[in-house]
Design a protein around this motif. Structure first.
Motif, PDB file in Angstrom:
ATOM      1  N   SER A 883     -31.069   8.302   7.561  1.00  0.00           N
ATOM      2  CA  SER A 883     -30.046   6.750   6.737  1.00  0.00           C
ATOM      3  C   SER A 883     -29.970   5.101   7.347  1.00  0.00           C
ATOM      4  N   ARG A 885     -27.451   2.966   8.696  1.00  0.00           N
ATOM      5  CA  ARG A 885     -27.499   2.701   9.783  1.00  0.00           C
ATOM      6  C   ARG A 885     -28.564   3.703  11.022  1.00  0.00           C
ATOM      7  N   SER A 889     -30.256   1.713  14.817  1.00  0.00           N
ATOM      8  CA  SER A 889     -29.567   1.595  15.609  1.00  0.00           C
ATOM      9  C   SER A 889     -30.650   2.245  16.654  1.00  0.00           C
TER      10      SER A 889
END
Length: 893
Positions: A883, A885, A889
């Motif tokens: 993903s 996201r 991160s």
């Protein structure tokens, strides 16, 4: 969806099964996300257009974008692009594609939006992108299309170009290749005998095999010529193989036979249409011809194969048909029709007809053309300005006016970057009587082709001859200042540019004067005045870019990287593509110096691509030099060597001190990576001996090359000279804690081999973001400690250096660190970790991690959203994530 139906040669489709199979195969590849460019070439009338029309119906496609080049529209900026985007859906258009882009638009910006539009159109089925008669693509469209096509990666797009033989040689489609693959070529030959039998049946002419063989031999199977004979000759003549066919006639003769057979009213309609162009509104053709029964006339012309209907327009089935008709017009009739046409159209088309209708000199029309050229100049439509001024010159009865307009036309060519066309006009300009304008234009041509001595004489003459005319004085001084800057006379350059600005230069000359004055003041050592001049540039993107470059000169690579990255990230609205190339090239250097080598490689590749598309001669050398650094540091020898050689070659084409400085530094960096001190010294020795090169660079404050020189002297055993050069360099880097300061500290420690000097060097390195010099310092200090019996701290430093170099991908330097570890009896750390991202993948990953959409990422990197999605899937696989996201991160940078 646009189809090619109704746009073609008017001839039936026969044969060509192999060629059509090849094209449909390429269409299937595009459907699978493997784009390509196919060039279909052949003689006029050989069937290219008919084949391309059939291809559009050969299978499901998401859209067909179609355009046809025309010789009379070659000078119309973005004419081909305007045709291609005419039927684009509104939601696929960018701001520049709502209509044909304005002439002043940067072609590469248009190419970027066309690329985005292709990304929006793609679906399961491919986009078919067709340009017929591509040899007549206007320059602006050619640059935009080359930019677009070069950036197709995993897109569902097939680009097919129809090109007339003889092959025009290197053209935009040679630059516009997908990836590194050259265009696939299909050459259309004549039809065979069986095909001619089929062609005869479509035209209600039955041919025996023997008659078909004879026709094939007689026409070489040329479908247009064969079809013309099938229409013209009686059946008994075609079938009687005991008699000879008529002697071969030119295509024009065949066309004119058909024209001669028309009713007078029909003939007048065809003649009027020929004057109006390859296609025109039917109403205009009717008005110009004066026919009483236009429906009957049009019906006969269509049945004769001379005109085709296209909505409310009429068109010729092929440009050759129109050319044959137009070429046979008697002069009086041709001029009369052009006068009539001028009353039916407006704008530049009306002007073109009035010029064609003119007989001899016409002072009034010449004055109107000159007025149009002034408007063009104000709007920076340089090609149109040049065309209007040259036409005005031809129509001028007064020799002085003719000379002024010819010079003005060549001036406009130079302002628009059309150096090739300007050089072709140089003999005509030189033949004019002496004047300030003539000398200025000749001087610019000489300067741009490396004839510096002659250029100085010509430009000085221009300045003297300008008298009290401030605008002319400013123009001559601006270009003389640029010549002085190139030659290294920075004081004179700054003074001349200042005078030009004080005199109030024309809009086209002011940017030259302002740029030269700023750079010349830096190169003269007057940094305070240069800073003030730079501040006067305002908040333009170019001014911000120059401020970033100045930060790089001052060893503040971090600030330079932030400033230049902001310009690139924000899309630099209003910034020329040439300025963007130089901004990207220096961003590549800045990120190289702060240890972001993946980013540097990505910026460098984009800069090289844009430089090639923009045709930036001055920028080509700089960009290749700066983009070679990471390739050298990573041991990509072939890539690095090619870029260094290209930078050196650019210097030979345009010899100037900046070119020598950049190219010699790049050559030394490559030799450094190879561990070849002698080659480092050989690269830098000519520069050291040439004060015209070292002087401006030293006054600007560019220092890294001097550290390379010290390293070369140490490596070649000339330690005394190295120490002297190092002492001088130490003073230069005072209060400048950047890359060169770390290199100075490292080289001092290696020269003295004292622990205290190594420790001081590490203190300097800790305050800098210069990753490569720090890693090399850690390697050298670790070796020193191990030799001194301090094994544990020495090994720790070697391991730290290895990790730092591995992170950079600095393979040659990491190999030397590995040798030190092996010498200490240790094995280098094993390679491993996640699969590395390519420079393209890294650029995509960074932008996606910032929250950009695929479309936004594509616009920034000049690829389509589909290509971004392809890279993103590889990124996810390599990093083991799924993903956006997670990408933002996880530790991948």
């Amino acid at each position: 969806m646009t189809r090619l139906d109704g746009v073609g040669s008017g001839e039936p489709f026969v044969g060509r099964t192999g060629e059509l199979a090849t094209l449909t195969g390429e269409l299937d590849r595009a459907r699978a996300g493997d784009p390509s460019v196919v060039v279909v070439s052949g003689a006029a009338g050989i069937g290219k257009t008919t084949l391309l029309r059939r291809l559009s119906t050969a299978g499901p496609v998401a859209a067909v974008l179609h355009a046809t080049g025309a010789p009379e529209e070659v000078a119309l900026p973005f004419g081909i692009v305007g045709q291609l985007v005419a039927d684009l859906p509104d939601d696929a258009r960018g701001p520049l594609l709502t209509t044909a882009p304005p002439a002043t638009t940067d072609p590469l910006a248009v190419g970027a939006q066309l690329l985005a539009a292709l990304g929006e159109l793609q679906a399961t089925d491919p986009v078919l992108f067709v340009v017929d008669d591509a040899q007549w693509t206007d320059d602006a469209s050619a640059r935009a299309l080359a930019f677009t096509v070069r950036r197709l990666r995993r897109d569902h797009v097939l680009v097919v170009l129809g090109v007339r033989d003889p092959d025009p040689g290197p053209a935009w489609w040679e630059r516009g290749t997908v990836g590194a693959q050259p265009p696939r070529r299909i050459t259309l030959a004549g039809l065979d005998s069986d095909d001619l039998v089929e062609l005869g049946r479509t035209l209600d002419r039955e041919l025996t095999p023997a008659a078909a063989d004879r026709l094939r031999e007689h026409t070489d199977g040329h479908p247009l010529h064969a079809a013309a004979l099938l229409r013209e000759l009686p059946a008994d003549v075609l079938l009687d193989t005991s008699t000879a066919l008529p002697a071969p006639r030119s295509f024009a003769t065949l066309v004119l036979v058909r024209v001669a057979a028309l009713a007078p009213a029909t003939r007048e309609l065809v003649l009027a249409a020929a004057v109006l162009g390859d296609h025109c509104p039917l109403a205009d053709a009717v008005t110009a011809s004066g026919v009483d029964d236009p429906v009957a006339a049009l019906d006969e012309a269509v049945r004769a194969g001379l005109l085709v209907e296209a909505g409310r327009d009429v068109a010729f089935p092929h440009q050759l048909v129109r050319a044959a008709v137009y070429g046979d017009l008697p002069p009086a009739r041709r001029h009369a029709l052009h006068r009539a046409a001028a009353e039916l159209v407006d704008g530049t088309a009306a002007t073109a007809h009035r010029v064609a209708a003119a007989v001899g000199a016409d002072a009034e029309l010449a004055a109107e053309l000159e007025a149009q050229a002034r408007d063009d100049t104000a709007a920076r439509r340089w090609r149109a300005a040049a065309d209007h001024l040259l036409s005005a010159a031809d129509l001028s009865p007064d020799p002085a006016a003719r000379a002024a307009r010819l010079v003005g036309g060549v001036d406009a060519m130079l302002a628009g970057g059309d150096l090739g066309r300007a050089l072709r006009s140089e003999p005509d300009v030189r033949a004019l009587p002496p004047s300030a304008a003539r000398s200025r234009v000749v001087g610019r041509l000489e300067a741009m082709t490396g004839r510096f001595h002659d250029a100085r004489v010509s430009l000085a003459d221009a300045l003297d001859a300008a008298g009290d005319d401030d605008t002319r004085r400013a123009a001559a001084a601006a270009h003389l200042s640029l010549l002085s800057l190139i030659e290294g006379d920075t004081d004179a350059a700054a003074e001349l540019a200042g005078r030009a600005l004080a005199w109030g230069p024309a809009a086209e000359d002011e940017p030259t004067a302002r740029f030269v004055r700023t750079v010349a003041l830096y190169a003269s050592g007057d940094h305070a005045a240069a800073d003030a001049e730079l501040a006067r540039n305002g908040d333009t993107a170019e001014g911000a870019a120059l401020r970033g470059v100045v930060a790089l000169w001052r060893e503040d690579a971090g600030t330079a990287a932030d400033a230049l990255a902001a310009i690139v990230r924000d899309d630099a609205t209003g910034m020329s593509m040439q300025a963007r190339v130089l901004a990207l090239a220096h961003l590549s250097e800045a990120t190289y110096r702060i240890g972001d080598w993946d980013g540097s490689a990505a910026h460098g590749m984009l800069a090289l691509s844009l430089a090639r598309d923009a045709g930036v001669l001055l920028g080509a050398g700089i960009t290749n030099a700066l983009s070679s650094y990471v390739a050298s540091g990573r041991g990509e020898w072939d890539v690095a060597r090619t870029r260094v050689d290209t930078a050196l070659g650019a210097t030979r084409l345009l010899p100037w001190w900046g070119g020598y400085a950049y190219s010699s530094t790049a050559a030394a960096v490559l030799a450094q990576a190879r561990g070849d001190a002698a080659a480092m010294h050989a690269a830098l020795a000519p520069r050291v001996a040439d004060a015209a090169v070292t002087g401006p660079g030293d006054r600007v404050g560019v220092l890294p090359w001097r550290a390379l020189l010290v390293e070369a002297l140490i490596g070649t055993g000339d330690r005394r000279a190295a120490a002297a050069e190092l002492d001088s360099l130490t003073a230069r880097v005072a209060d400048r804690p950047g890359w060169t300061a770390v290199e100075v500290a490292r080289l001092r420690a290696e020269l003295t081999d004292r622990r205290s000097d190594y420790e001081r060097a590490l203190d300097v390195a800790r305050g800098s973001r210069a990753e490569l010099p720090r890693a090399r310092l850690e390697t050298a200090f670790g070796r020193h400690l191990i030799a001194a019996g301090e094994r544990r701290p020495g090994v720790d430093l070697l391991r730290t250096a290895h990790e730092r170099l591995t992170r950079l991908g600095a393979t040659p330097f990491a190999a030397r660190s590995d040798d030190e570890l092996r010498g200490a009896g240790l094995h280098p750390p094993a390679a491993g970790g996640p699969l590395s991202l390519t420079p393209q993948e890294l650029a995509v990953a960074r932008l996606v991690a910032q929250g950009r959409t695929n479309r936004e990422v594509g616009a920034t990197l000049f690829v389509t959203g589909r290509t971004v999605a392809f890279h993103l899937s590889n990124i996810y696989a390599k990093l083991g994530i799924s993903s956006r996201r997670e990408l933002a991160s996880c530790e991948w940078q």
